[in-house]
Design a protein around this motif. Structure first.
Motif, PDB file in Angstrom:
ATOM      1  N   TYR A 280       0.787  -1.228   0.000  1.00  0.00           N
ATOM      2  CA  TYR A 280       0.000   0.000   0.000  1.00  0.00           C
ATOM      3  C   TYR A 280       0.825   1.286   0.000  1.00  0.00           C
ATOM      4  CZ  TYR A 280      -4.076  -2.916   0.947  1.00  0.00           C
ATOM      5  OH  TYR A 280      -5.079  -3.847   0.868  1.00  0.00           O
ATOM      6  N   LEU A 281       2.112   1.234   0.352  1.00  0.00           N
ATOM      7  CA  LEU A 281       2.884   2.470   0.410  1.00  0.00           C
ATOM      8  C   LEU A 281       3.496   2.907  -0.918  1.00  0.00           C
ATOM      9  CD1 LEU A 281       2.345   2.315   3.412  1.00  0.00           C
ATOM     10  CD2 LEU A 281       4.741   2.915   3.820  1.00  0.00           C
ATOM     11  N   PRO A 282       3.953   2.001  -1.801  1.00  0.00           N
ATOM     12  CA  PRO A 282       4.554   2.458  -3.060  1.00  0.00           C
ATOM     13  C   PRO A 282       3.681   3.407  -3.879  1.00  0.00           C
ATOM     14  CG  PRO A 282       5.072   0.158  -2.721  1.00  0.00           C
ATOM     15  CD  PRO A 282       4.124   0.536  -1.626  1.00  0.00           C
ATOM     16  N   PRO A 283       2.345   3.294  -3.912  1.00  0.00           N
ATOM     17  CA  PRO A 283       1.573   4.273  -4.680  1.00  0.00           C
ATOM     18  C   PRO A 283       1.731   5.710  -4.198  1.00  0.00           C
ATOM     19  CG  PRO A 283       0.239   2.324  -4.263  1.00  0.00           C
ATOM     20  CD  PRO A 283       1.499   2.169  -3.467  1.00  0.00           C
ATOM     21  N   TYR A 284       2.240   5.909  -2.997  1.00  0.00           N
ATOM     22  CA  TYR A 284       2.443   7.264  -2.496  1.00  0.00           C
ATOM     23  C   TYR A 284       3.813   7.831  -2.869  1.00  0.00           C
ATOM     24  CZ  TYR A 284      -1.757   6.787   0.375  1.00  0.00           C
ATOM     25  OH  TYR A 284      -3.054   6.625   0.795  1.00  0.00           O
ATOM     26  N   GLU A 285       4.635   7.061  -3.561  1.00  0.00           N
ATOM     27  CA  GLU A 285       5.968   7.540  -3.927  1.00  0.00           C
ATOM     28  C   GLU A 285       5.946   8.822  -4.767  1.00  0.00           C
ATOM     29  OE1 GLU A 285       8.066   4.290  -5.673  1.00  0.00           O
ATOM     30  OE2 GLU A 285       8.026   3.072  -3.838  1.00  0.00           O
ATOM     31  N   PRO A 286       5.000   8.992  -5.711  1.00  0.00           N
ATOM     32  CA  PRO A 286       4.988  10.250  -6.485  1.00  0.00           C
ATOM     33  C   PRO A 286       4.774  11.497  -5.630  1.00  0.00           C
ATOM     34  CG  PRO A 286       3.708   8.568  -7.608  1.00  0.00           C
ATOM     35  CD  PRO A 286       4.049   8.015  -6.265  1.00  0.00           C
ATOM     36  N   THR A 287       4.190  11.346  -4.439  1.00  0.00           N
ATOM     37  CA  THR A 287       3.975  12.511  -3.576  1.00  0.00           C
ATOM     38  C   THR A 287       5.251  12.956  -2.879  1.00  0.00           C
ATOM     39  OG1 THR A 287       3.437  11.212  -1.596  1.00  0.00           O
ATOM     40  CG2 THR A 287       1.642  11.663  -3.152  1.00  0.00           C
ATOM     41  N   ASP A 294      12.448   3.942   1.722  1.00  0.00           N
ATOM     42  CA  ASP A 294      11.606   3.913   2.919  1.00  0.00           C
ATOM     43  C   ASP A 294      10.865   2.586   3.027  1.00  0.00           C
ATOM     44  OD1 ASP A 294      12.308   6.498   3.646  1.00  0.00           O
ATOM     45  OD2 ASP A 294      10.699   7.389   2.451  1.00  0.00           O
ATOM     46  N   VAL A 295      10.339   2.103   1.921  1.00  0.00           N
ATOM     47  CA  VAL A 295       9.601   0.842   1.930  1.00  0.00           C
ATOM     48  C   VAL A 295      10.512  -0.292   2.384  1.00  0.00           C
ATOM     49  CG1 VAL A 295       8.323  -0.819   0.540  1.00  0.00           C
ATOM     50  CG2 VAL A 295       7.991   1.638   0.178  1.00  0.00           C
ATOM     51  N   THR A 331       3.089   2.621   9.006  1.00  0.00           N
ATOM     52  CA  THR A 331       2.471   1.335   9.293  1.00  0.00           C
ATOM     53  C   THR A 331       0.968   1.485   9.504  1.00  0.00           C
ATOM     54  OG1 THR A 331       4.537   0.692  10.393  1.00  0.00           O
ATOM     55  CG2 THR A 331       2.625  -0.716  10.755  1.00  0.00           C
ATOM     56  N   GLU A 332       0.572   2.526  10.232  1.00  0.00           N
ATOM     57  CA  GLU A 332      -0.854   2.790  10.434  1.00  0.00           C
ATOM     58  C   GLU A 332      -1.555   3.038   9.096  1.00  0.00           C
ATOM     59  OE1 GLU A 332      -2.638   2.696  13.103  1.00  0.00           O
ATOM     60  OE2 GLU A 332      -1.270   2.809  14.801  1.00  0.00           O
ATOM     61  N   LEU A 333      -0.880   3.739   8.203  1.00  0.00           N
ATOM     62  CA  LEU A 333      -1.466   4.030   6.894  1.00  0.00           C
ATOM     63  C   LEU A 333      -1.701   2.751   6.100  1.00  0.00           C
ATOM     64  CD1 LEU A 333      -2.345   6.097   4.756  1.00  0.00           C
ATOM     65  CD2 LEU A 333       0.069   6.218   4.033  1.00  0.00           C
ATOM     66  N   ALA A 334      -0.736   1.849   6.117  1.00  0.00           N
ATOM     67  CA  ALA A 334      -0.885   0.585   5.387  1.00  0.00           C
ATOM     68  C   ALA A 334      -2.043  -0.227   5.948  1.00  0.00           C
ATOM     69  CB  ALA A 334       0.414  -0.210   5.461  1.00  0.00           C
ATOM     70  N   MET A 335      -2.157  -0.280   7.279  1.00  0.00           N
ATOM     71  CA  MET A 335      -3.239  -1.061   7.877  1.00  0.00           C
ATOM     72  C   MET A 335      -4.590  -0.393   7.670  1.00  0.00           C
ATOM     73  SD  MET A 335      -1.504  -2.713  11.282  1.00  0.00           S
ATOM     74  CE  MET A 335      -1.059  -1.148  11.999  1.00  0.00           C
TER      75      MET A 335
END
Length: 370
Positions: A280-287, A294-295, A331-335
């Motif tokens: 779930y975190l890689p889609p936020y890389e463009p931001t 980090d991942v 971690t909270e964001l992914a969950m």
């Protein structure tokens, strides 16, 4: 960027101060604990000061062991304190009253020895697991967002169980027959200190499973299964006292088996959380809030710890604290994404929780990545 309170964002509340529910729970539990101790003194308990010391002696080690399991996504301290307080106060007082009533009911029918055994084996396991597990069901209703998987259920269940076991041990030590205090301490504090945490952890696993299910009839099933497992294990342990060393061995093996199973569950859940981070975190890389590095860093506890140590060595404690906040928020964001995909969180609630987490991650990155 405007000032931001990381503790409030991570707790999912407007302020980092303990909620009213936590304050009320701790206050009520404190009153119940005082009443329970007063009843013990009224019943003729002796050596209370020594009993308190013996009951508290293994507690730091046990608490450290439980909290060590909670490093990937630490639970709010106020919620952990409330869980421990409920176990030590409300649960103890209610169990004391109901178990005493059960003893008075069984004794005229079975005699003193038979009534005591029936109460310990049949009444106490049901009563104690129900009163301990009530606060976990309360989490399901009022702080469901804190239950992101079986690890959280085990943590909260263990805290409730440790609170209950600590106060229960005080009563056992205070009412120990002359010359048997040392043996009682060995049995309660050394041989079986994990009985209550293990049992209530089963309830916690069931409650956590229910928290990740959408609304419907199926949500109650894991909770019922958790209570059944907790009551069964507790009853087996208590009933084993009537079968000598052989019965104790069977109960101990059963408890060890449950401990191993929970260890496997914890390991698998950690792998699951790491998988959520990678998904779930890689889609936020463009931001710019998340990078591929980090991942990778977020994927293991060791990499997280090493990253904090490097930042602390180069920039100091403040930036290292910011990195820790970043790790937890990520971690909270992914969950959160996982709960949304499961249909547990509606879109408005998802957005309201996601945006502060992203803002915190941006604030933290501005501090530790300079």
């Amino acid at each position: 960027m405007p000032p931001l309170d990381p503790r409030a964002v991570l707790a999912g509340r407007p302020t980092a101060r303990p909620s009213v529910g936590v304050v009320v729970t701790v206050a009520a539990s404190s009153v119940c604990l005082a009443v329970a101790l007063a009843l013990m003194l009224h019943d003729g308990a002796s050596g209370v000061a020594t009993s308190v010391v013996l009951a508290l002696a293994p507690l730091p080690l046990l608490l450290a062991g439980v909290l060590a399991l909670d490093r990937l996504e630490p639970e709010p301290p106020d919620a952990l304190v409330a869980a421990f307080a409920w176990g030590a106060g409300v649960s103890v007082l209610l169990a004391l009253l109901v178990n005493t009533a059960g003893l008075e009911l069984w004794t005229p029918l079975l005699g003193v020895e038979g009534g005591t055994y029936a109460t310990v084996s049949l009444v106490a396991p049901v009563v104690e697991e129900l009163v301990k597990g009530t606060v976990l069901v309360g989490l399901l209703w009022f702080r469901r967002h804190e239950l992101n998987g079986p690890t959280d259920g085990i943590i909260y269940g263990s805290m409730v169980g440790l609170g209950f076991a600590t106060v229960e041990n005080i009563s056992y030590y205070a009412f120990a027959a002359p010359g048997t205090l040392a043996w009682t301490f060995v049995v309660r504090g050394v041989v079986s200190p994990l009985l209550h945490p293990l049992c209530t952890s089963l309830v916690g696993v069931g409650v956590a499973a229910a928290a990740l299910r959408p609304r419907g009839a199926g949500r109650a099933r894991p909770v019922v299964a958790g209570f059944a497992g907790a009551i069964g294990l507790h009853a087996l342990w208590n009933a084993s006292t009537g079968f000598g060393l052989g019965g104790l061995l069977v109960a101990y093996v059963a408890g060890a088996a449950v401990l191993v199973v929970l260890g496997v569950v914890l390991h698998r859940d950690r792998l699951r959380i790491v998988g959520l981070v990678r998904t779930y975190l890689p889609p936020y890389e463009p931001t710019g809030v998340v990078t591929p590095a980090d991942v990778r860093m977020l994927s293991t506890l060791r990499a997280r710890r090493q990253a904090r140590e490097r930042v602390r060595a180069r920039l100091g404690r403040g930036p290292a604290r910011a990195l820790a906040d970043y790790q937890q928020a990520a971690t909270e964001l992914a969950m959160l994404h996982r709960r949304y995909d499961l249909g547990v969180v509606e879109l408005p609630a998802f957005t309201a929780r996601r945006d502060p987490l992203l803002l915190l991650m941006a604030h933290a990155r501005a501090v530790f990545a300079r």
